[in-house]
Each structure stands twice: as structure tokens, then as C-alpha cells.
Design a protein around this motif. Structure first.
Motif: not given
Length: 307
Positions: A75, A77, A226, A241, A243-244
């Protein structure tokens, strides 16, 4: 603080995308690939192409399964923000802040825009591990004692066990089981290669399906984080934020590739076995097995004596 100046930070910084373990794994598999390329000219005809496809595809699957164990971008960001740099200081800097989450910990990157601001070089990359053989909270406390920049400590605090975000336990357990299932997938990949070389083609195809299944289990295990809502990481007026990242999608691609290869082998075994044996360079062995003797030499002396 020493006369208002932060202490020098001499420790080695861990890279966010690559580390020594990742480089070692890639070098080992590249060595195997180069060794095969040296002997490939000795294979004749179309079998050379088939061998090249099988070996390189298998090595790609193997290196992918192992390398994602050590990468830190399951992940990711990034955010650019104006924020305070030090505690008890009104100095504001413009920085890029990145979070890179792996199976065993998180990397937090801080880079200034430009790098040199307020008479300092702002270029940090800190690793905080939450694996079972390490103590995340102690690592965070050491960062406080060293006087790391405030943005790094603020983001790292979100992942501590005492944080109200309550994501530390989820990431720790999910990463542990994702890593374990990936190692099982690596073992089934080795077994599939052994079965293909025996040759037991259909069982090798089944083991490829098992490999893809365990890689899917690792993705499902990691994606359970998640289920816990992540706290907002508010830095100035911007929100960071996650994200994958690349490792997650690479694992998904390799898992799908194992499914496609396994289904293809099993289907060809039941529908067109000759084509499957041609791809695995086994037709020649079969031809030799059923080859008839083209010429027979008979001793006429014994023939006449028998008559």
C-alpha cells in the motif's frame, strides 16, 4: 536538543521500494536465467522456443513470489503539504510525505521541496517494523528520542498499538498470514517444476492451480486491513490517503498467470495430449519408444542349418 540543534542522525536508512533482501533475490534469479540462456543454443528446433518460454515464465513466477515478501509497497500514499518541521518551532516547510506499507512494516518518507530549507537538508526515509520479532512501539520511542521531524512522528504514531486508529494489530496479523501463504505458494511452485520435469504434466498443472490459490489467499489476507477504517492522516490542509501498491498488483498478476497456465495444462492433458507433449518436448521420446527396426541382419549359415 543540544543548543537548539537536533542531533546528527547516522543510522542507515532503508529504501522504500527496495532493500538488500530484494536485490539478493533478484540477482539469484537473474543468475539462473542467464545460466539457462547460455545453454539454450544447444537445444534444436522449435523445442528451443518452448524451453525458453517455460523456463523464463517459471522463473518470473518464482522471483515474483519471493520478492514481494520484502518489498514495501503493498500500500502506498503520497501528499504534498505545508507543515511544521520541528516541535516547538513555528518554521513551516513545503514537503512531500509518503507512506509505503509492506508485509512486515511501514516506510515513511519525507522530502522537502526544495530539499534544502531553513538551513537543513530535508530528506528522510524511516522504517518501522511490526513483524512478530520486533517491537513497533519501541522503534517509535527511539524515533522520539532521536528527534525525528514532526511529520514522520505524526504518521508513525497512527500505526502504534496505543493509537486510537487501532490498525496496528490488523496490519501485523494480516501481513504475517499473507507472508506465510506466499511461502506455501513458493513451495508448491517448486513442486510443480519437479512434476513437470518427471514428467507428470497434469499433476504439475494441478500444483500451478494450488500456487495461484495460495497467492489469492495472501491477497485476501492482506486486504482484510480494509475492514478496519483507517484514521485520516491530516497534514496541514492536505490529507494523506493510501491505496494498493505495485507489490499487491504484481501478486495478483502472478496468481492469475498461475491459474491460466494450470488450467491450460490440465485442459490440454484431457483434450490434446499430443500438443501438450510437443510443448514439453516429449514427442521425441514417444517416437523412440515405438520406433520399429528398419533393417535386420540375418546370418545365412544358421538359417540354412535350421532348414
Amino acid at each position: 536538543l543540544f543548543d537548539g540543534v537536533y542531533p546528527f542522525y547516522p543510522q542507515q536508512r532503508k529504501a522504500a521500494g527496495f532493500d538488500i533482501s530484494t536485490i539478493i533475490v533478484i540477482v539469484v534469479f537473474l543468475t539462473l536465467a542467464c545460466s539457462f540462456l547460455l545453454i539454450i543454443p544447444g537445444i534444436r528446433g522449435r523445442a528451443r522456443l518452448y524451453w525458453t518460454l517455460r523456463v523464463l515464465l517459471s522463473l518470473f513466477v518464482g522471483v515474483g513470489i519471493v520478492v514481494v515478501q520484502f518489498t514495501g509497497d503493498w500500500e502506498t500514499g503520497w501528499v504534498q503539504a505545508n507543515t511544521s518541521y520541528k516541535s516547538f518551532s513555528r518554521a513551516v516547510v513545503n514537503v512531500d510525505i509518503g507512506v509505503h506499507i509492506g508485509l512486515k512494516g511501514v516506510n515513511i518518507t519525507l522530502k522537502g521541496n526544495p530539499v534544502n530549507q531553513i538551513n537543513e537538508t530535508i530528506n528522510y526515509n524511516e522504517h518501522f517494523s511490526w513483524s512478530f520479532d520486533s517491537n513497533y512501539d519501541r522503534r517509535y520511542s527511539e524515533g522520539l528520542e532521536k528527534g525525528l521531524p514532526s511529520p514522520i512522528l505524526y504518521v508513525a504514531e497512527k500505526f502504534t498499538s496505543q493509537s486510537p486508529c487501532a490498525v496496528h494489530r490488523q496490519y501485523r496479523i494480516s501481513g504475517h498470514y499473507a507472508s506465510a501463504t506466499l511461502w506455501v505458494a513458493f513451495c508448491t511452485w517448486i513442486i510443480s517444476n519437479i512434476l513437470f520435469s518427471m514428467p507428470a504434466l497434469v499433476y504439475g498443472g494441478y500444483m500451478l492451480l494450488v500456487t495461484g490459490a495460495f497467492m489469492t489467499f495472501s491477497l485476501l489476507s492482506f486486504s482484510t486491513v480494509r475492514n478496519s477504517p483507517m484514521c485520516l492522516i491530516q497534514i496541514g490542509t492536505a490529507t494523506l490517503r493510501v491505496a494498493y501498491g505495485g507489490s499487491f498488483w504484481l501478486t495478483l498478476v502472478i496468481g492469475l498467470l498461475c491459474f491460466v497456465a494450470g488450467i491450460t495444462v490440465v485442459a490440454l492433458h484431457h483434450l490434446n495430449l499430443d500438443l501438450l507433449k510437443t510443448f514439453f518436448d516429449l514427442r521425441e521420446d514417444k517416437a523412440e519408444e515405438y520406433q520399429e527396426m528398419a533393417e535386420v541382419h540375418v546370418n545365412s549359415y544358421f538359417v540354412n542349418k535350421a532348414l
